[in-house]
Scaffold this motif. Structure first.
Motif, mmCIF file in Angstrom:
data_model
loop_
_atom_site.group_PDB
_atom_site.id
_atom_site.type_symbol
_atom_site.label_atom_id
_atom_site.label_comp_id
_atom_site.label_asym_id
_atom_site.label_seq_id
_atom_site.Cartn_x
_atom_site.Cartn_y
_atom_site.Cartn_z
ATOM 1 N N LYS A 87 0.718 -1.266 0.140
ATOM 2 C CA LYS A 87 -0.056 0.067 0.009
ATOM 3 C C LYS A 87 0.970 1.357 0.017
ATOM 4 C CE LYS A 87 -3.829 2.171 2.642
ATOM 5 N NZ LYS A 87 -4.648 1.786 3.733
ATOM 6 N N ILE A 88 2.000 1.322 0.838
ATOM 7 C CA ILE A 88 2.681 2.385 0.935
ATOM 8 C C ILE A 88 3.475 2.789 -0.564
ATOM 9 C CG2 ILE A 88 5.156 3.305 1.954
ATOM 10 C CD1 ILE A 88 3.816 1.692 4.498
ATOM 11 N N ASN A 89 3.905 1.530 -1.027
ATOM 12 C CA ASN A 89 4.488 1.635 -2.388
ATOM 13 C C ASN A 89 3.871 2.170 -3.440
ATOM 14 O OD1 ASN A 89 7.245 0.932 -1.690
ATOM 15 N ND2 ASN A 89 6.691 -1.173 -1.737
ATOM 16 N N LEU A 91 1.305 4.433 -2.973
ATOM 17 C CA LEU A 91 1.037 5.739 -2.555
ATOM 18 C C LEU A 91 2.580 6.649 -2.678
ATOM 19 C CD1 LEU A 91 -1.013 5.340 0.739
ATOM 20 C CD2 LEU A 91 -1.918 6.226 -1.446
ATOM 21 N N GLY A 92 3.190 5.795 -3.488
ATOM 22 C CA GLY A 92 4.494 6.866 -3.764
ATOM 23 C C GLY A 92 5.449 6.745 -2.551
ATOM 24 N N GLY A 93 5.630 5.547 -1.647
ATOM 25 C CA GLY A 93 6.577 5.376 -0.639
ATOM 26 C C GLY A 93 7.518 4.623 -1.413
ATOM 27 N N GLU A 94 8.700 4.395 -0.575
ATOM 28 C CA GLU A 94 9.634 3.450 -1.215
ATOM 29 C C GLU A 94 10.161 2.325 -0.572
ATOM 30 O OE1 GLU A 94 14.179 4.479 -2.596
ATOM 31 O OE2 GLU A 94 12.833 6.145 -3.109
ATOM 32 N N THR A 95 10.335 1.197 -0.749
ATOM 33 C CA THR A 95 11.048 0.043 0.198
ATOM 34 C C THR A 95 12.408 0.558 0.287
ATOM 35 O OG1 THR A 95 9.527 -1.362 -0.710
ATOM 36 C CG2 THR A 95 11.353 -2.105 0.481
ATOM 37 N N VAL A 96 12.758 0.789 1.660
ATOM 38 C CA VAL A 96 14.162 0.820 2.107
ATOM 39 C C VAL A 96 14.830 -0.634 2.431
ATOM 40 C CG1 VAL A 96 15.880 1.770 3.716
ATOM 41 C CG2 VAL A 96 13.794 3.085 2.835
ATOM 42 N N LYS A 112 10.706 4.631 2.925
ATOM 43 C CA LYS A 112 10.997 5.855 2.800
ATOM 44 C C LYS A 112 9.562 6.442 2.592
ATOM 45 C CE LYS A 112 14.396 7.402 0.522
ATOM 46 N NZ LYS A 112 15.296 7.827 -0.587
ATOM 47 N N ASP A 113 8.916 7.525 3.522
ATOM 48 C CA ASP A 113 7.609 8.032 3.140
ATOM 49 C C ASP A 113 7.808 9.282 2.032
ATOM 50 O OD1 ASP A 113 8.696 10.396 4.362
ATOM 51 O OD2 ASP A 113 7.303 10.094 6.184
ATOM 52 N N CYS A 114 6.840 9.924 1.866
ATOM 53 C CA CYS A 114 6.631 10.843 0.822
ATOM 54 C C CYS A 114 7.495 12.278 1.072
ATOM 55 C CB CYS A 114 5.283 11.458 0.654
ATOM 56 S SG CYS A 114 4.519 11.971 2.132
ATOM 57 N N GLY A 116 10.467 11.554 2.645
ATOM 58 C CA GLY A 116 11.978 11.156 2.662
ATOM 59 C C GLY A 116 12.233 10.553 3.983
ATOM 60 N N ASN A 117 11.412 10.591 4.885
ATOM 61 C CA ASN A 117 11.779 10.033 6.098
ATOM 62 C C ASN A 117 11.866 8.456 6.197
ATOM 63 O OD1 ASN A 117 11.500 12.481 7.650
ATOM 64 N ND2 ASN A 117 9.355 12.406 7.263
ATOM 65 N N TYR A 118 12.663 7.801 6.934
ATOM 66 C CA TYR A 118 12.691 6.494 7.028
ATOM 67 C C TYR A 118 11.801 5.999 8.247
ATOM 68 C CZ TYR A 118 16.880 5.999 4.139
ATOM 69 O OH TYR A 118 17.713 6.210 3.124
ATOM 70 N N VAL A 119 10.946 4.938 7.896
ATOM 71 C CA VAL A 119 10.067 4.568 8.865
ATOM 72 C C VAL A 119 9.985 2.889 8.583
ATOM 73 C CG1 VAL A 119 7.488 4.610 9.801
ATOM 74 C CG2 VAL A 119 8.772 6.567 8.766
ATOM 75 N N GLY A 120 9.896 2.266 9.918
ATOM 76 C CA GLY A 120 9.688 0.945 9.945
ATOM 77 C C GLY A 120 8.331 0.487 10.073
ATOM 78 N N LEU A 121 8.078 -0.934 9.686
ATOM 79 C CA LEU A 121 6.778 -1.713 9.887
ATOM 80 C C LEU A 121 7.251 -2.548 10.755
ATOM 81 C CD1 LEU A 121 5.568 -1.516 6.365
ATOM 82 C CD2 LEU A 121 4.720 -0.123 8.251
ATOM 83 N N TRP A 122 6.149 -2.960 11.472
ATOM 84 C CA TRP A 122 6.275 -4.300 12.401
ATOM 85 C C TRP A 122 5.024 -5.024 12.311
ATOM 86 C CZ3 TRP A 122 3.630 -5.825 16.782
ATOM 87 C CH2 TRP A 122 3.775 -6.942 17.331
ATOM 88 N N SER A 123 4.995 -6.283 12.283
ATOM 89 C CA SER A 123 3.813 -7.260 12.483
ATOM 90 C C SER A 123 4.115 -8.387 13.026
ATOM 91 C CB SER A 123 3.128 -7.104 11.265
ATOM 92 O OG SER A 123 2.358 -8.303 11.053
ATOM 93 N N GLN A 124 3.247 -9.167 13.470
ATOM 94 C CA GLN A 124 3.491 -10.591 13.882
ATOM 95 C C GLN A 124 3.183 -11.458 12.601
ATOM 96 O OE1 GLN A 124 4.713 -12.418 16.301
ATOM 97 N NE2 GLN A 124 4.862 -10.686 17.698
#
Length: 126
Positions: A87-89, A91-96, A112-114, A116-124
């Motif tokens: 979903k993020i990709n 919307l224009g985000g980029e996988t780091v 990387k969000d719109c 340019g910030n680096y953000v992580g995702l976590w889930s079980q």
């Protein structure tokens, strides 16, 4: 609308892992617990289960990070790291860094969000 905070974890990126551990242990009078995987080394800050925790991290994924902005990674929790990253990709985000299995602790990925910030995702769940 979800009523709970999506904040799951934070990481302070290090280039000299042992130096960073010594600094934070001395500065805050704490002792880290350590864990290591194929993809990263973590020194986990003391925290109470059920509350947001974090760690110092050394990983090949972060070798290009320079000190300063972008070296503290906030992880947001989601139901599926894979679906959220798609979903993020879209919307224009980029996988780091790609979806990564971290064993019994679930899965992580970075983007990387719109702005340019680096953000992580976590889930079980993958």
């Amino acid at each position: 609308m979800k009523q709970t905070s999506p904040l799951a974890w934070f990481e302070i990126v290090t280039q000299d892992f042992e130096r960073a551990i010594q600094f934070y242990e001395a500065a805050f009078d704490i002792k880290f617990s350590r864990c290591e995987s194929e993809h990263m080394k973590n020194a986990v800050f003391p925290y109470t289960e059920g509350y947001t925790g974090g760690s110092l991290v050394y990983s090949p994924y972060y070798l290009d990070h320079q000190p300063g902005a972008g070296t503290i990674i906030i992880y947001l929790k989601t139901d599926s790291v894979t679906k959220q990253l798609e979903k993020i990709n879209a919307l224009g985000g980029e996988t780091v860094f790609p979806v990564t299995d971290i064993g019994e602790n679930g899965y992580i990925a970075g983007f990387k969000d719109c702005e340019g910030n680096y953000v992580g995702l976590w889930s079980q769940n993958v």
